[in-house]
Design a protein around this motif. Structure first.
Motif, PDB file in Angstrom:
ATOM      1  N   LEU A  75      54.582  -6.446  19.916  1.00 29.25           N
ATOM      2  CA  LEU A  75      54.967  -5.034  19.790  1.00 29.25           C
ATOM      3  C   LEU A  75      53.972  -4.113  20.473  1.00 29.25           C
ATOM      4  O   LEU A  75      54.362  -3.089  21.054  1.00 29.25           O
ATOM      5  CB  LEU A  75      55.134  -4.670  18.314  1.00 29.25           C
ATOM      6  N   ASN A  76      52.679  -4.444  20.441  1.00 24.36           N
ATOM      7  CA  ASN A  76      51.717  -3.632  21.186  1.00 24.36           C
ATOM      8  C   ASN A  76      52.027  -3.675  22.678  1.00 24.36           C
ATOM      9  O   ASN A  76      51.902  -2.662  23.370  1.00 24.36           O
ATOM     10  CB  ASN A  76      50.285  -4.112  20.905  1.00 24.36           C
ATOM     11  N   HIS A 110      48.722   3.982  16.470  1.00 21.08           N
ATOM     12  CA  HIS A 110      47.986   4.781  17.469  1.00 21.08           C
ATOM     13  C   HIS A 110      48.450   4.442  18.889  1.00 21.08           C
ATOM     14  O   HIS A 110      48.728   5.340  19.684  1.00 21.08           O
ATOM     15  CB  HIS A 110      46.483   4.522  17.356  1.00 21.08           C
ATOM     16  N   LEU A 111      48.514   3.138  19.196  1.00 10.81           N
ATOM     17  CA  LEU A 111      48.799   2.745  20.583  1.00 10.81           C
ATOM     18  C   LEU A 111      50.237   3.060  20.990  1.00 10.81           C
ATOM     19  O   LEU A 111      50.548   3.141  22.170  1.00 10.81           O
ATOM     20  CB  LEU A 111      48.503   1.248  20.772  1.00 10.81           C
TER      21      LEU A 111
ATOM     22  N   HIS B  18      38.043   5.097  21.519  1.00  9.80           N
ATOM     23  CA  HIS B  18      39.163   5.979  21.868  1.00  9.80           C
ATOM     24  C   HIS B  18      40.351   5.486  21.072  1.00  9.80           C
ATOM     25  O   HIS B  18      40.490   4.290  20.838  1.00  9.80           O
ATOM     26  CB  HIS B  18      39.455   5.914  23.366  1.00  9.80           C
ATOM     27  N   TYR B  19      41.230   6.392  20.679  1.00  4.56           N
ATOM     28  CA  TYR B  19      42.328   5.999  19.794  1.00  4.56           C
ATOM     29  C   TYR B  19      43.701   6.129  20.457  1.00  4.56           C
ATOM     30  O   TYR B  19      44.711   6.149  19.795  1.00  4.56           O
ATOM     31  CB  TYR B  19      42.254   6.786  18.483  1.00  4.56           C
ATOM     32  N   ASP B  20      43.692   6.232  21.771  1.00  6.33           N
ATOM     33  CA  ASP B  20      44.959   6.177  22.482  1.00  6.33           C
ATOM     34  C   ASP B  20      44.798   5.180  23.625  1.00  6.33           C
ATOM     35  O   ASP B  20      43.682   4.796  23.979  1.00  6.33           O
ATOM     36  CB  ASP B  20      45.335   7.560  23.025  1.00  6.33           C
ATOM     37  N   ALA B  21      45.926   4.774  24.192  1.00  4.89           N
ATOM     38  CA  ALA B  21      45.892   3.710  25.184  1.00  4.89           C
ATOM     39  C   ALA B  21      45.354   4.174  26.535  1.00  4.89           C
ATOM     40  O   ALA B  21      44.803   3.374  27.293  1.00  4.89           O
ATOM     41  CB  ALA B  21      47.300   3.132  25.349  1.00  4.89           C
ATOM     42  N   GLY B  22      45.499   5.458  26.847  1.00  5.50           N
ATOM     43  CA  GLY B  22      45.230   5.949  28.197  1.00  5.50           C
ATOM     44  C   GLY B  22      43.856   5.590  28.730  1.00  5.50           C
ATOM     45  O   GLY B  22      43.715   5.132  29.870  1.00  5.50           O
ATOM     46  N   HIS B  23      42.841   5.787  27.898  1.00  5.21           N
ATOM     47  CA  HIS B  23      41.467   5.501  28.293  1.00  5.21           C
ATOM     48  C   HIS B  23      41.311   4.044  28.741  1.00  5.21           C
ATOM     49  O   HIS B  23      40.739   3.750  29.794  1.00  5.21           O
ATOM     50  CB  HIS B  23      40.570   5.807  27.092  1.00  5.21           C
ATOM     51  N   TYR B  24      41.862   3.125  27.934  1.00  8.26           N
ATOM     52  CA  TYR B  24      41.702   1.698  28.237  1.00  8.26           C
ATOM     53  C   TYR B  24      42.547   1.290  29.437  1.00  8.26           C
ATOM     54  O   TYR B  24      42.164   0.410  30.208  1.00  8.26           O
ATOM     55  CB  TYR B  24      42.053   0.875  26.994  1.00  8.26           C
ATOM     56  N   LEU B  53      42.285  -6.853  20.306  1.00  9.62           N
ATOM     57  CA  LEU B  53      43.360  -7.689  20.860  1.00  9.62           C
ATOM     58  C   LEU B  53      44.625  -6.854  21.043  1.00  9.62           C
ATOM     59  O   LEU B  53      45.339  -6.981  22.044  1.00  9.62           O
ATOM     60  CB  LEU B  53      43.603  -8.904  19.958  1.00  9.62           C
ATOM     61  N   ALA B  54      44.879  -5.967  20.079  1.00  5.28           N
ATOM     62  CA  ALA B  54      46.052  -5.100  20.175  1.00  5.28           C
ATOM     63  C   ALA B  54      45.941  -4.175  21.392  1.00  5.28           C
ATOM     64  O   ALA B  54      46.918  -3.967  22.114  1.00  5.28           O
ATOM     65  CB  ALA B  54      46.199  -4.278  18.898  1.00  5.28           C
TER      66      ALA B  54
END
Lengths: 426, 353
Positions: A75-76, A110-111, B18-24, B53-54
């Motif tokens: 799902l991620n 969050h993601l 960071h708590y959103d995906a954009g940075h990573y 991992l997520a």
């Protein structure tokens, strides 16, 4: 009306022998089904979980679709290829710990910018426990006690950061868990990710009424659905909850044809594929609790008595009193002149909506209008293309009549479901 | 055991959470542009941050080639879940998954679970080794061709190609087989930071890549030699293990530092080494150490990821590529291919053959 897409795995719903059926494991299959669901403006995408390969007659069960990737990880990844679709993971509360799981689910929220849901399942199964440190030791009552405290603990963790983003220490001390410290993840976009409860038992209904946002169920007829709906919604007031705060979503199958007759023909052919001769014997063995390989699936029902307390099938719960089930099967076979396989087909068919797009749209709408469901979790028999017909031919009719959304109005799963953001209980 | 193989480069993309995906996504994309072997993302239950991992599963469909190596700790987790999650990361990334195994040593982490007290590192690394071991067995527990889809007999799988692992460790047992079919790489790549003695022991037995710390090429060569010797003592082929020097880098604001080279910096966990200078100096250092056979490559931890990773890729890596010391693209698709590691034959399949 709410709609969700199930990606089937360990079950005999999937017609894997169909040439259109592709991998159950490759990411491309998950991606295609999720994109189809989002194209149809579905509320969410739903993954089940199995923590041990089933066994039958003391050997790994090879007639079934087995093996599945780990839900939260898939799902991620799907969060990368979808924008609005909710993402629901089945994760077992018996073989996990609240701190780690609360963190993993908050991470998905969050993601995905607020699209996470957790389908809480439990197990009292020592067979599955052999894969885990904890082993299998919980009896049926305790597993719901543990599940309830597990969900409550997860929500304490999700509340341990203030909405302004300040982390505060937490401490939980209960009969099942004693955990304290600081949570590593801030309050997530949905506050609390959506909680789903799967199962129809009395304990399951009560657990759902006390704490869940959605109950994933199965019931056969419109009438049975209405009874279930009234029962579950009636339990909410005792917990100070509004009727709208728990959505009832049965798992259903849909078969669409150009005409009702054509759809019925297609559906019958699908059932024959799902209940192959081998699968018919297997299903009967699960009821009788003994080896029936000498019997002809297209012949009459075995004349022998069932074996109670048999563990012929490991990894799947045996439901009900086998003597009563066998008696019911015999009566049905006699009344309708059915073979063993025909009887299995007749008794294992779940709620299906079969017909032309117009017929299916009308029946789905009737279930919601007559308070038998708030929506449906659609279980396709083919992956990943099995929902194309519904999305392309039925959903437009539902949209036309105003029964289903034409566009997403919000970005979070809670907003799709019309569930309010939970009040922060710091 | 000279390390004159092709150069391997990897980078950590963690740092402040960071708590959103954009940075990573930006950092992993940058590493991919630089043809780096893999990115690592550190994790711990003890400090703020998302599940690593997520995060890398979220990054997987948005990247094509770069290896994805999250830290997954083994002290408070279920070995069966760890093996399933890493195998699944390999499936969703189409063969680019690794796993940096680590342990949780503190009482504070133990209290987050409330199931067992903190234990000494040696015991935890012994257990981590067992988790790596059972994971390898679970990944092998489906033979590659176990899924047969034989419509004639109605069999989806050939159950003779599935195997119980029946693993008995010092703190857990696992029956098996895995619920996830054998991942694309056969076994995802296991990375262990071999700085401390008990971790080095686990790395020698179970790792595909060991990160080591050293302040001179001679020291790096000696530690590498030691790891490979220990691996050989466990019956492993020295060619199946890559040793990368871990370096924390601060590339500052200048192309070349006034006094280039390796300096001892602030105190770092595990006695790590710290490089401060310009991208060109870093390229010189990498070239020199690799040429002298001190290591198979480097694992770089930028002190300020956004700034330093950009300088590593567009400065250091570009220069190494210009000097033909580092590849300009990923010739293969999987992390094992980047590292020159063979796809292992399943141990159960091999036994029958």
């Amino acid at each position: 009306m709410h709609l969700a897409a199930h990606f089937p795995g360990v079950n005999n719903t999937t017609v894997w022998a169909d040439p259109r059926s592709r991998s159950q494991i490759d990411f491309s299959s998950f991606e295609q089904l999720a994109r189809t669901a989002e194209r149809g403006k579905f509320d969410f995408f739903f993954l089940a979980e199995g923590l041990r390969l089933r066994e039958h007659n003391g050997r790994i069960h090879d007639l079934d679709v087995v093996g599945r990737p780990e839900s939260l990880t898939v799902l991620n990844a799907l969060a990368a290829v979808t924008d609005r679709l909710g993402l629901a993971a089945t994760v077992n509360a018996t073989f996990n710990e609240p701190y780690e799981l609360a963190r993993r689910i908050a991470t998905l929220d969050h993601l995905s910018a607020g699209r996470a849901a957790w389908n809480v399942v439990t197990s009292s199964d020592a067979f599955t426990g052999e894969n885990f440190r904890r082993g299998g030791y919980l009896d049926r009552t305790d597993r719901y006690t543990r599940a309830a405290e597990f969900v409550a603990t997860a929500r304490e963790l999700w509340d341990s950061w203030t909405p302004e983003g300040v982390s505060r220490p937490f401490a939980h001390e209960g009969p099942q868990f004693t955990v304290s410290g600081e949570f590593t993840v801030p309050r997530s976009p949905q506050g609390h990710p959506v909680v789903i409860q799967a199962g129809d038992s009395g304990e399951g209904r009560e657990f759902a009424a006390s704490t869940a946002d959605i109950i994933f169920t199965r019931h056969g007829t419109l009438e049975a659905g209405r009874d279930f709906y009234a029962d579950v919604k009636g339990r909410l007031a005792a917990y100070g909850r509004e009727a709208d705060s728990l959505k009832i979503m049965p798992g259903v199958t849909v078969v669409v044809g150009d005409s009702d007759a054509e759809a019925q023909e297609k559906a019958a052919e699908i059932r024959r594929q799902q209940v192959s001769p081998q699968n018919a014997i297997l299903a009967a063995e699960q009821i009788w609790g003994t080896d029936l390989s000498a019997y002809d699936p297209d012949g009459p029902l075995p004349g022998i008595d069932p074996v109670p307390d048999s563990e012929i099938t490991q990894g799947r719960v045996r439901h009900g009193d086998p003597f009563a089930i066998v008696a019911r099967w015999r009566a049905l076979a006699e009344a309708k002149g059915l073979s063993l396989r025909g009887t299995v087909i007749e008794t294992t068919t779940r709620q299906s909506f079969i017909g032309s797009p117009r017929t299916v749209a009308a029946e789905l709408t009737a279930f919601v209008d007559e308070r038998a469901a708030d929506g449906f979790i659609l279980v396709p028999h083919l992956t990943p293309g099995g929902l194309d017909d519904v999305v392309d031919r039925v959903v437009p009719l539902l949209q036309e009549s105003g029964a289903f959304r034409s566009e997403y109005t919000g970005s979070t799963l809670r907003s799709h479901l019309g569930l309010p953001e939970p009040v922060w209980k710091g | 055991m000279s390390a004159r193989t092709s150069l391997h480069l990897a980078a950590e993309i963690g740092g402040p959470p960071h708590y959103d995906a954009g940075h990573y996504l930006r950092l992993a994309g940058l590493a991919e542009d630089g043809a780096l072997d893999y990115v690592t993302l550190g994790d711990s239950f003890a400090r703020p941050g998302l599940d690593a991992l997520a995060v890398l599963a979220r990054v997987a469909p948005a990247t094509d080639r770069v290896g994805l190596v999250p830290t997954v700790t083994t002290t408070h987790t279920e070995p069966f879940h760890v093996s399933s999650a890493v195998a699944t990361l390999d499936w969703v990334s189409r063969g680019r998954a690794g796993w940096q195994a680590d342990v949780s040593t503190t009482e504070a982490e133990a209290r987050l679970f409330g199931r067992r007290p903190a234990a000494p590192p040696a015991a935890l690394w012994q257990e981590a080794g067992e988790v790596a071991d059972v994971s390898g067995r679970l990944w092998d527990s489906w033979e590659d061709d176990a899924e047969i889809r034989d419509a004639a007999t109605g069999r989806f799988i050939d159950r003779d190609k599935l195997h119980y692992v029946d693993f008995e460790g010092s703190t857990f047992t696992v029956k098996g087989p895995a619920i996830v079919p054998r991942p694309p790489q056969g076994r995802p790549v296991i990375v262990i930071d071999a700085t401390t003695a008990p971790a080095r022991e686990a790395a020698a037995r179970h790792a595909d890549v060991a990160h080591i710390r050293a302040t001179t090429p001679e020291q790096a060569a000696a530690v590498r030699e030691e790891v490979l010797r220990k691996a050989a003592a466990h019956g492993r082929d020295a060619g199946s293990l890559r040793v990368l020097v871990a370096l924390t880098v601060d590339l500052g604001d200048v192309e070349t530092a006034p006094e280039p080279g390796l300096e001892s910096g602030p105190q770092l966990a595990g006695g790590g080494t710290y490089f401060r200078g310009g991208p060109v100096d870093l390229a010189d250092l990498i070239a020199q150490w690799h040429r002298s056979g001190a290591a198979d490559g480097f694992h770089l931890t930028p002190i300020t990821p956004e700034r330093d990773l950009e300088r590593i890729v567009n400065g250091t890596v570009a220069l190494l590529q210009h000097r033909s010391l580092f590849r300009t693209f990923h010739p293969g698709g999987t992390l094992r291919e980047h590292l020159g590691l063979v796809r292992p034959v399943g141990r159960y399949a091999a036994k029958e053959a």
